[in-house]
Design an enzyme around this catalytic site. Sequence first.
Site, short mmCIF file in Angstrom:
data_model
loop_
_atom_site.label_atom_id
_atom_site.label_comp_id
_atom_site.label_asym_id
_atom_site.label_seq_id
_atom_site.Cartn_x
_atom_site.Cartn_y
_atom_site.Cartn_z
N LYS A 71 39.20 9.08 48.32
CA LYS A 71 38.15 9.77 47.51
C LYS A 71 37.01 9.18 47.49
O LYS A 71 35.82 9.52 47.81
CB LYS A 71 38.36 9.63 45.98
CG LYS A 71 39.63 10.90 45.72
CD LYS A 71 39.76 11.13 44.25
CE LYS A 71 41.17 11.67 43.92
NZ LYS A 71 41.55 11.62 42.77
N GLU A 91 54.13 9.48 44.07
CA GLU A 91 52.85 8.88 43.51
C GLU A 91 53.38 8.03 42.47
O GLU A 91 52.51 7.00 42.12
CB GLU A 91 52.17 10.31 42.97
CG GLU A 91 50.37 10.02 42.80
CD GLU A 91 49.84 11.19 42.48
OE1 GLU A 91 48.78 11.55 43.27
OE2 GLU A 91 50.13 11.76 41.51
N HIS A 144 68.83 24.13 61.45
CA HIS A 144 68.56 24.65 62.74
C HIS A 144 67.21 24.33 63.33
O HIS A 144 66.66 24.41 64.23
CB HIS A 144 68.40 26.33 62.55
CG HIS A 144 69.70 26.79 62.21
ND1 HIS A 144 70.31 27.57 63.33
CD2 HIS A 144 70.23 26.91 61.08
CE1 HIS A 144 71.54 27.95 62.70
NE2 HIS A 144 71.55 27.69 61.39
#
Length: 431
Positions: free
Chosen positions: A419, A283, A304
């Site tokens: 948003k 951010e 793995h």
Amino acid sequence: MNGKTIELDLTRAGIAIPTRAYQSRIDEIDLAMREKRGAGSDYLGWFDYPLTYDKKEHELLKKTAAHIRQDYEVLVVAGIGGSYLGARAAIEALNGLFPGKGPEIVFLGQTLDPDYIHDALEYIKGKRFAVNVISKSGTTTETSLAFRLLREMAEARYGKAGARDAIVATTDKKSGALLTLAKEEGYVRFVLPSDIGGRYSVQTPVGLFPIAVAGIGPTAILEGSKKAMEELESPSLEENTAYLYALARHLLYKEHAMKSELLVTYKPQLVQLGEWWKQLFGESEGKEGKSLFPTSCTFTTDLHSLGQFIQDGERSFFETILHVEEPNSDLEIPSDEDNLDGLNYLSGKKMSYVQNKAYEGTLAAHSEVAKRPNLVLKTRKLGAFELGYLFYFFERACAMSAYLNGLNPFNQPGVEVYKRNMFHLLGKPGY
Ligand code: PA5
């Protein structure tokens, strides 16, 4: 770098670091931060917070946390992004994934998923729960929705007065919807200073209150951050490991075509620290089409799954390994008469010995064979003090790194786009 609480080992970085050529640029940026100048300078409160924090509030924080620990079985933390990741990272890192004692900490307000929210509310229904709602703006949709549900539940369960005892609000000092509500309802309030953004707020009550309720000393976190401040006092690249780390990653990005940084730990209980770190760097730096994409892995678990890719795949990322030298507890490997699993060659050895060999072998495989740059951050152990140090270390490195990239480390304009779309689609007035 010897003698630092957290050491930075660049011997496997695979690049030259021309510290002299960069020192004056680093000095300039450092001075601007100290003098609270430059892009985003209104949000530099974290820089000296380990010295300037409100000591009276800190005492109230400890007292309130002790009360919640005594009287409640669960603390629900309602927050998202910088308003929960630091607390979660610290609580998991220090209490582990099977804590078993003290109030359980449940996280809500970090998702819109109805199943998660429903299940969490069902889970706490029969338990004595308290709530810490954390939001600087007080208007974050995920957090506000969760808090509306929690408040209703608390008031139905304990009545208005009882809910007042069970709810603690952490929010901006001067403004915001949560501040107004908390004042009206008479909740205990803690302050996220106006000059500190969410992702730099773990050492404020945003992180420290849930941390304290989880039974971890909040003062030790601040002491660790203070120690980091002291050890990072000089901007000299000979001394300042945070700036040296920032420069190393900057050079890898700018001059060695690296596109991504993989933070590696060897502890499943540090997965959330990786989430906190990703938010901090992602951010702060992911702007204007620039910067390293921050991602994280847990070894040996992910060796793995992603191990193949890290060894042999795309070249454009490097590793930063957080190596904790001593575990808090250890186990001895038993001998077995039949030895059908063939493990008797390890009998009598400690689990930490096996893990260390895995670490050494992996470091050599990735840096020497794959020629992938490996930066190593080393700490002897990881307690609250070292974690506090590490939080500050990364904050300081991140701010330096963003400034080296010509970016404002403290805004997040890109987050608003989704948003706006969501609010428009939801029919929110004004969108
Ligand atoms: O780092 C940040 O600023 C963000 O991640 C915020 O912390 C997050 O969006 C939550 O915001 P608020 O505390 O206003 O609810």
